[in-house]
Motif scaffolding. Structure first.
Motif, PDB file in Angstrom:
ATOM      1  N   HIS A 199      34.133  49.387  38.311  1.00 25.83           N
ATOM      2  CA  HIS A 199      33.448  48.818  39.476  1.00 25.83           C
ATOM      3  C   HIS A 199      34.095  49.296  40.774  1.00 25.83           C
ATOM      4  O   HIS A 199      33.390  49.542  41.759  1.00 25.83           O
ATOM      5  CB  HIS A 199      33.438  47.291  39.403  1.00 25.83           C
ATOM      6  CG  HIS A 199      32.483  46.778  38.379  1.00 25.83           C
ATOM      7  ND1 HIS A 199      32.581  45.531  37.834  1.00 25.83           N
ATOM      8  CD2 HIS A 199      31.401  47.339  37.793  1.00 25.83           C
ATOM      9  CE1 HIS A 199      31.610  45.347  36.965  1.00 25.83           C
ATOM     10  NE2 HIS A 199      30.886  46.434  36.919  1.00 25.83           N
TER      11      HIS A 199
ATOM     12  N   THR B 189      36.891  42.426  42.797  1.00 24.86           N
ATOM     13  CA  THR B 189      37.376  41.148  42.276  1.00 24.86           C
ATOM     14  C   THR B 189      36.419  40.025  42.674  1.00 24.86           C
ATOM     15  O   THR B 189      36.090  39.159  41.853  1.00 24.86           O
ATOM     16  CB  THR B 189      38.798  40.847  42.790  1.00 24.86           C
ATOM     17  OG1 THR B 189      39.678  41.884  42.328  1.00 24.86           O
ATOM     18  CG2 THR B 189      39.295  39.508  42.308  1.00 24.86           C
TER      19      THR B 189
ATOM     20  N   HIS C 270      33.251  40.169  40.553  1.00 23.95           N
ATOM     21  CA  HIS C 270      33.495  39.595  39.225  1.00 23.95           C
ATOM     22  C   HIS C 270      33.569  38.078  39.276  1.00 23.95           C
ATOM     23  O   HIS C 270      33.015  37.391  38.414  1.00 23.95           O
ATOM     24  CB  HIS C 270      34.788  40.143  38.625  1.00 23.95           C
ATOM     25  CG  HIS C 270      34.653  41.512  38.064  1.00 23.95           C
ATOM     26  ND1 HIS C 270      35.707  42.364  37.939  1.00 23.95           N
ATOM     27  CD2 HIS C 270      33.580  42.182  37.592  1.00 23.95           C
ATOM     28  CE1 HIS C 270      35.302  43.495  37.411  1.00 23.95           C
ATOM     29  NE2 HIS C 270      34.014  43.412  37.197  1.00 23.95           N
TER      30      HIS C 270
ATOM     31  N   HIS D 148      36.840  46.490  35.463  1.00 21.03           N
ATOM     32  CA  HIS D 148      37.117  46.312  36.890  1.00 21.03           C
ATOM     33  C   HIS D 148      37.335  47.670  37.572  1.00 21.03           C
ATOM     34  O   HIS D 148      36.816  47.926  38.655  1.00 21.03           O
ATOM     35  CB  HIS D 148      38.337  45.405  37.049  1.00 21.03           C
ATOM     36  CG  HIS D 148      38.664  45.050  38.445  1.00 21.03           C
ATOM     37  ND1 HIS D 148      37.921  44.162  39.188  1.00 21.03           N
ATOM     38  CD2 HIS D 148      39.667  45.451  39.257  1.00 21.03           C
ATOM     39  CE1 HIS D 148      38.455  44.031  40.389  1.00 21.03           C
ATOM     40  NE2 HIS D 148      39.509  44.808  40.454  1.00 21.03           N
TER      41      HIS D 148
ATOM     42  N   HIS E  58      39.090  43.768  30.619  1.00 23.61           N
ATOM     43  CA  HIS E  58      38.714  43.379  31.982  1.00 23.61           C
ATOM     44  C   HIS E  58      39.195  44.421  32.988  1.00 23.61           C
ATOM     45  O   HIS E  58      38.458  44.789  33.899  1.00 23.61           O
ATOM     46  CB  HIS E  58      39.282  42.002  32.307  1.00 23.61           C
ATOM     47  CG  HIS E  58      38.869  41.500  33.634  1.00 23.61           C
ATOM     48  ND1 HIS E  58      39.598  41.730  34.766  1.00 23.61           N
ATOM     49  CD2 HIS E  58      37.776  40.809  34.032  1.00 23.61           C
ATOM     50  CE1 HIS E  58      38.992  41.197  35.804  1.00 23.61           C
ATOM     51  NE2 HIS E  58      37.881  40.636  35.380  1.00 23.61           N
ATOM     52  N   GLU E  59      40.427  44.894  32.835  1.00 18.21           N
ATOM     53  CA  GLU E  59      40.966  45.915  33.732  1.00 18.21           C
ATOM     54  C   GLU E  59      40.114  47.175  33.723  1.00 18.21           C
ATOM     55  O   GLU E  59      39.816  47.740  34.780  1.00 18.21           O
ATOM     56  CB  GLU E  59      42.383  46.310  33.291  1.00 18.21           C
ATOM     57  CG  GLU E  59      43.482  45.603  34.004  1.00 18.21           C
ATOM     58  CD  GLU E  59      44.839  46.058  33.467  1.00 18.21           C
ATOM     59  OE1 GLU E  59      45.076  47.290  33.362  1.00 18.21           O
ATOM     60  OE2 GLU E  59      45.649  45.180  33.156  1.00 18.21           O
TER      61      GLU E  59
END
Length: 174
Positions: free
Chosen positions: A101, A125, A128, A98, A94-95
């Motif tokens: 993005h 954030t 997402h 992220h 996920h990191e």
């Protein structure tokens, strides 16, 4: 069993490469994320950031296996509640996603699409959160217009909802 049958191999061969069902599903999700990152970069080259933000979910559903792969993510999220190692692995995935993005949103600031003082980390954030939330809603009600709701959500995030005075207090009926 289904995977072994579909691949035309023995179940034992699958477990030679993957220690558990979670490992196999994690690998599927990781590969899917990698493919989507490549698609995102391709889209970024071919269209402007505004189009990318508004069209990315439609692209995922029309050109990837998002309509089925989201179930793997839901399953892994659920399993990660009980499995701290799996949670750690998913957090890393996920990191990484992220961070990519955030880089796209920084490009949006440089190109003037977003304000110079835009908090791109918070905005990533929020993107997402909206996307994941819409996926969960779509899971329970496939009739919702996921892409249309995404576009409306982006309008609200990027343009605001029209509240002119943020100090306005809501009156609660007694």
């Amino acid at each position: 069993d289904d995977i072994a049958k579909e691949a035309g191999i023995s179940k034992g061969l699958i477990y030679f490469y993957y220690k558990s069902k979670d490992d196999l599903i994690y690998e599927l999700c990781e590969n899917w994320c990698r493919e989507n990152d490549e698609a995102l970069f391709k889209m970024a080259v071919e269209c402007d950031l505004k189009e990318l933000i508004y069209e990315y979910p439609r692209f995922l559903f029309e050109n990837t296996l998002m309509n089925t792969h989201y179930q793997f993510f839901l399953q892994l999220w659920s399993r990660s509640i009980e499995d701290s190692q799996l949670k750690k692995r998913l957090s890393k995935m996920h990191e990484d996603h992220h961070r990519k993005h955030i880089e796209f949103l920084k490009m949006g600031v440089k190109k003037g699409f977003l304000k110079a003082d835009a908090d791109v980390e918070s905005l990533a954030t929020l993107f997402h959160a909206v996307f994941d939330g819409l996926l969960i809603q779509w899971h329970f009600d496939p009739s919702i217009d996921l892409v249309g709701l995404w576009r409306k959500s982006m309008d609200y995030l990027l343009q605001g909802v029209g509240l002119t005075d943020t100090r306005v207090k809501l009156e609660i009926a007694e």
